[in-house]
Design an enzyme around this catalytic site. Structure first.
Site: not given
Ligand code: GRF
Length: 202
Positions: A87, A104, A145
């Site tokens: 956070l 997200h 979020d």
């Molecule tokens: C993604 O799915 C994003 O939405 C979430 O964490 C994941 C990160 O993936 N918050 P990466 O490390 O960029 O492959």
């Protein structure tokens, strides 16, 4: 020159896509990657892409102003969270109002909040019998979020999907859209109320 800092805790595939997309452009640079996880894949990716990395621990992040000071001294214009698991503390949100964005892996406001990260999100979406999911790019406030939504894109969930296959679809959506939205944000200096990019990137 516009300067971006990326925060990531994991693999960093989104961070890499953003760096790759922005690298050839004049007038913008990804100045640094920051991570709380010294084992994160994003560190290796950033080093390969010649972006400086700053690692920090929990007490530095939450109990000192060091990270804010570093970001200010680097004259960072936009902070991009790309799989960052902690956070964001009030002092950082307050120091960069409407300058911190997150992605997200679901269609907020559903399937967000504490504990809704990674695989948990996709499992919850499928358990709820949803027929679509997607991505949400939003500004960051002090609650998980809940900041203002900037952009969403969706994908269909079929009977053949599993949480793993849904995760792969979501990653594809993220890679297709997050760099473009970051680019749009960094080059369009608008007021808060004008940050309504929803639907502009399909
Ligand atoms: C993604 O799915 C994003 O939405 C979430 O964490 C994941 C990160 O993936 N918050 P990466 O490390 O960029 O492959």
């Amino acid at each position: 020159m516009k300067r971006i800092a990326i925060f990531a805790s994991g693999s960093g595939s989104n961070a890499e896509k953003i760096i790759d997309t922005l690298a050839p452009l004049a007038g913008v640079e990804v100045s640094m990657v920051l991570s709380n996880n010294y084992r994160a894949g994003v560190i290796e990716r950033a080093r390969r892409l010649k972006v400086p990395v700053l690692l920090f621990d929990r007490s530095t992040f939450y109990e000192t102003s060091k990270i804010v000071q570093v970001l200010q001294s680097q004259q960072i214009d936009l902070i991009v969270l790309a799989g960052f698991m902690w956070l964001v503390p009030a002092q950082l949100v307050d120091a960069f109002p409407s300058k911190i964005v997150n992605i997200h892996p679901a269609l907020l406001p559903k399937f967000g909040g504490k504990g809704m990260f990674g695989h948990h999100v996709h499992e919850a979406v499928m358990a709820a019998g949803e027929t679509e999911s997607g991505i949400t790019i939003h500004f960051v406030n002090q609650r998980y979020d809940e900041g203002q939504i900037i952009f969403q894109a969706s994908c269909v969930i079929t009977n053949a999907d599993t949480p793993d296959s849904l995760e792969a679809k979501i990653h594809d959506l993220e890679h297709a859209h997050y760099p473009a939205v970051v680019k749009q944000l960094i080059f369009n200096e608008t007021t808060d109320n004008e940050h309504h990019l929803q639907g502009d990137f399909s």
